[in-house]
Write a protein that holds these residues in place. Structure first.
Motif, PDB file in Angstrom:
ATOM      1  N   GLU A  76     -51.460 -10.225   7.189  1.00 45.09           N
ATOM      2  CA  GLU A  76     -50.403  -9.397   6.611  1.00 45.09           C
ATOM      3  C   GLU A  76     -50.971  -8.209   5.835  1.00 45.09           C
ATOM      4  N   SER A  77     -52.160  -8.346   5.250  1.00 41.72           N
ATOM      5  CA  SER A  77     -52.770  -7.183   4.588  1.00 41.72           C
ATOM      6  C   SER A  77     -53.256  -6.176   5.627  1.00 41.72           C
ATOM      7  N   ARG A  78     -53.630  -6.670   6.793  1.00 43.06           N
ATOM      8  CA  ARG A  78     -53.991  -5.770   7.898  1.00 43.06           C
ATOM      9  C   ARG A  78     -52.761  -4.951   8.319  1.00 43.06           C
ATOM     10  N   ALA A  79     -51.635  -5.626   8.452  1.00 44.29           N
ATOM     11  CA  ALA A  79     -50.387  -4.926   8.789  1.00 44.29           C
ATOM     12  C   ALA A  79     -50.017  -3.931   7.695  1.00 44.29           C
ATOM     13  N   ALA A  80     -50.271  -4.315   6.443  1.00 42.41           N
ATOM     14  CA  ALA A  80     -49.937  -3.442   5.315  1.00 42.41           C
ATOM     15  C   ALA A  80     -50.668  -2.110   5.407  1.00 42.41           C
ATOM     16  N   ILE A  81     -51.993  -2.162   5.627  1.00 43.94           N
ATOM     17  CA  ILE A  81     -52.732  -0.895   5.647  1.00 43.94           C
ATOM     18  C   ILE A  81     -52.368  -0.059   6.867  1.00 43.94           C
ATOM     19  N   TRP A 390     -43.295   7.578  17.939  1.00 39.74           N
ATOM     20  CA  TRP A 390     -43.736   6.300  18.477  1.00 39.74           C
ATOM     21  C   TRP A 390     -42.591   5.307  18.365  1.00 39.74           C
ATOM     22  N   THR A 391     -42.713   4.220  19.098  1.00 38.56           N
ATOM     23  CA  THR A 391     -41.671   3.190  19.107  1.00 38.56           C
ATOM     24  C   THR A 391     -42.275   1.854  18.703  1.00 38.56           C
ATOM     25  N   VAL A 392     -41.597   1.139  17.816  1.00 40.95           N
ATOM     26  CA  VAL A 392     -42.052  -0.186  17.400  1.00 40.95           C
ATOM     27  C   VAL A 392     -41.931  -1.145  18.580  1.00 40.95           C
ATOM     28  N   SER A 393     -43.025  -1.819  18.916  1.00 40.07           N
ATOM     29  CA  SER A 393     -43.028  -2.742  20.052  1.00 40.07           C
ATOM     30  C   SER A 393     -43.936  -3.925  19.748  1.00 40.07           C
ATOM     31  N   ARG A 394     -43.813  -4.967  20.547  1.00 39.72           N
ATOM     32  CA  ARG A 394     -44.670  -6.149  20.352  1.00 39.72           C
ATOM     33  C   ARG A 394     -46.147  -5.783  20.408  1.00 39.72           C
ATOM     34  N   GLU A 395     -46.464  -4.740  21.153  1.00 42.89           N
ATOM     35  CA  GLU A 395     -47.870  -4.348  21.328  1.00 42.89           C
ATOM     36  C   GLU A 395     -48.461  -3.732  20.063  1.00 42.89           C
ATOM     37  N   ASN A 396     -47.625  -3.095  19.224  1.00 46.35           N
ATOM     38  CA  ASN A 396     -48.190  -2.446  18.036  1.00 46.35           C
ATOM     39  C   ASN A 396     -47.772  -3.109  16.716  1.00 46.35           C
ATOM     40  N   ILE A 397     -47.085  -4.240  16.799  1.00 46.63           N
ATOM     41  CA  ILE A 397     -46.738  -5.008  15.603  1.00 46.63           C
ATOM     42  C   ILE A 397     -47.940  -5.872  15.210  1.00 46.63           C
ATOM     43  N   LEU A 398     -48.383  -5.765  13.957  1.00 50.02           N
ATOM     44  CA  LEU A 398     -49.576  -6.488  13.516  1.00 50.02           C
ATOM     45  C   LEU A 398     -49.270  -7.744  12.713  1.00 50.02           C
ATOM     46  N   TYR A 399     -48.004  -8.024  12.443  1.00 48.04           N
ATOM     47  CA  TYR A 399     -47.662  -9.248  11.724  1.00 48.04           C
ATOM     48  C   TYR A 399     -48.069 -10.472  12.541  1.00 48.04           C
ATOM     49  N   CYS A 401     -46.523 -13.170  12.809  1.00 44.14           N
ATOM     50  CA  CYS A 401     -45.343 -13.728  13.483  1.00 44.14           C
ATOM     51  C   CYS A 401     -45.003 -12.983  14.769  1.00 44.14           C
ATOM     52  N   GLY A 402     -45.503 -11.765  14.927  1.00 44.11           N
ATOM     53  CA  GLY A 402     -45.406 -11.059  16.200  1.00 44.11           C
ATOM     54  C   GLY A 402     -44.105 -10.344  16.485  1.00 44.11           C
ATOM     55  N   TRP A 403     -43.192 -10.264  15.524  1.00 46.50           N
ATOM     56  CA  TRP A 403     -41.917  -9.588  15.775  1.00 46.50           C
ATOM     57  C   TRP A 403     -41.513  -8.766  14.553  1.00 46.50           C
ATOM     58  N   SER A 404     -40.521  -7.909  14.757  1.00 46.76           N
ATOM     59  CA  SER A 404     -39.973  -7.100  13.677  1.00 46.76           C
ATOM     60  C   SER A 404     -38.501  -6.837  13.966  1.00 46.76           C
ATOM     61  N   PRO A 405     -37.651  -6.810  12.933  1.00 46.96           N
ATOM     62  CA  PRO A 405     -36.253  -6.445  13.157  1.00 46.96           C
ATOM     63  C   PRO A 405     -36.096  -4.988  13.579  1.00 46.96           C
ATOM     64  N   LEU A 406     -37.194  -4.222  13.496  1.00 45.10           N
ATOM     65  CA  LEU A 406     -37.171  -2.811  13.896  1.00 45.10           C
ATOM     66  C   LEU A 406     -37.697  -2.607  15.311  1.00 45.10           C
TER      67      LEU A 406
END
Length: 444
Positions: A76-81, A390-399, A401-406
């Motif tokens: 999650e800190s990786r996703a944060a930065i 850019w578009t939020v997608s499973r490929e660029n989500i770093l959480y 859990c692998g998903w985002s409401p966006l």
């Protein structure tokens, strides 16, 4: 190590100006248009980009220890930065709850090894751990956190005498989650009688209602005024609550402060139709009128901070009937981008975004050497391209859990570079393998 950022448009302390910036090791050495390029280890041309202080997210749940199937400090800190968040304050409702000094310190030890971003952890209060709470060192712990609505384990603080004692004796910020448990329980029972466990999620904002929020937050404010406590109310969600807060004194002098999360500024109850349980948060996303009230209070400075309440769950956990679906969603990778989108729509200025996401958390929590672009301060910095679609997608989500409401949302700005303590941690989609996060310190 010297890094030279040239031709940047800097957004800082209510100003936007063009300048170069020199980083030496972990500090901002110089901000000037006349910096020599001699003896520089790395040069970054920031032409056309905006340089902001690193975002400080004052409320996240990174799930470690005990819930690491959902997320952990490293992931999650990786996703944060990646989202421009260089510092975070994590909450105590992990497993076990961080309600003793030993358990709290264990989290710091984990982060020292695993965090890409700078970190602090709040001490958790319960109905029976005041003695432990009062041992908390204000120099190296952000705050004391109280849940005045239901929470994990033994963290619901609902004893009035205990609350008053905590408010009277704790001299550091007391951060609270405000929802009235009795009201929520009664509302839940009402809908369960009609629907059983499979309550339509569109009723979530009526179960965890405006009334539940206002009853709790108004009591907290009243108690803070009575005791003189330093109170910070997390994730406000209703227009009605905005009457509880002031905008006529500087933040440094406020004893009672307020936070809003990006999702309460972005979604409304109308979105339950398409997003379902993915946007089931506590407090609930509420009506357009509430969203409008939050925006108004944010812009007139009754609300002081924008955060995320980042709280990942697995897809399988969220894909459940209402009563079995946990509340919370991941957001820390996308909060700055969401707010930049509102800048592009003319809703908020860049200066105000930086104030609410960078400067004000640093002021509110007395964070040492961070939150501003100043010579001698830690080089926590973010470069953003306001024309980077850019578009939020499973490929660029770093959480984890692998998903985002966006997911599926197209944004027209992106984070291109993130510096943590002078180290280039995120570079055009690539994450550094090295971790340079440090424990936050507080000027108290």
């Amino acid at each position: 190590m010297k890094t030279f950022i040239k031709n940047a448009t800097i957004v800082n302390e209510n100003q936007i100006f063009e300048s170069d910036l020199l980083i030496e090791n972990d500090l901002i050495l110089k901000i000037s248009k006349n910096i020599s390029e001699e003896n520089i280890d790395k040069i970054i041309d920031a032409s056309g980009k905006y340089l902001l202080p690193g975002v400080i997210d004052d409320q996240v749940h990174f799930r470690e220890p005990g819930l690491t199937h959902k997320g952990d400090i490293e992931s999650e800190s990786r996703a944060a930065i990646a989202g421009g968040v260089t510092s975070f304050i994590e909450q105590p409702n992990t497993v076990p709850n961080a309600v003793t000094q030993e358990l709290l310190e264990e989290k710091y030890q984990i982060a020292a090894e695993k965090s890409f971003a700078n970190y602090s952890f709040s001490m958790g209060g319960t109905n029976d751990n005041l003695e432990e709470v009062l041992k908390t060192n204000p120099r190296n712990v952000a705050a004391v956190k109280l849940f005045l609505g239901s929470s994990t384990g033994n963290m619901l603080v609902d004893n009035p005498e205990t609350l008053e004692e905590i408010f009277s004796k704790v001299k550091m910020p007391i951060c609270v989650h405000c929802e009235d448990e009795k009201t929520i329980r009664e509302n839940t029972e009402k809908y369960q009688k009609q629907y059983g466990d499979d309550i339509p999620v569109k009723f979530h904002h009526l179960i965890r209602s405006e009334e539940a929020c206002y009853i709790s937050s108004s009591k907290a404010v009243e108690l803070a005024k009575k005791t003189g406590a330093r109170l910070h109310i997390y994730h406000l969600s209703t227009a009605k609550e905005m009457q509880l807060f002031q905008n006529d004194i500087p933040l440094k002098d406020k004893k009672i402060t307020a936070e809003v999360c990006a999702h309460h500024l972005h979604f409304t109850n109308e979105d339950y139709e398409t997003k379902g349980t993915l946007i089931k948060w506590n407090p609930a996303v509420k009506t357009q009128n509430d969203k409008d009230g939050l925006w108004e209070a944010l812009l007139d400075d009754r609300i002081d901070v924008i955060a995320t309440d980042h709280a990942p769950h697995t897809w399988e956990e969220k894909d459940n009937v209402y009563t079995k679906c946990p509340s919370g969603a991941p957001l820390v990778q996308h909060s700055l981008i969401v707010m930049l989108e509102y800048f592009k729509k003319g809703k908020i200025s860049l200066e105000k975004i930086v104030e609410k996401m960078c400067h004000n958390p640093a002021i509110l929590f007395d964070i040492e050497q961070r939150g501003f672009i100043r010579e001698g301060y830690k080089a926590d910095l973010v470069l953003v391209d306001l024309n980077g679609k850019w578009t939020v997608s499973r490929e660029n989500i770093l959480y984890k859990c692998g998903w985002s409401p966006l997911e599926g949302t197209q944004f027209s700005a992106k984070v291109t570079h993130t510096f943590v303590n002078g180290h280039l941690a995120w570079d055009n989609g690539k994450i550094s393998k090295e971790k340079h996060g440090e424990r936050l310190l507080f000027e108290r």
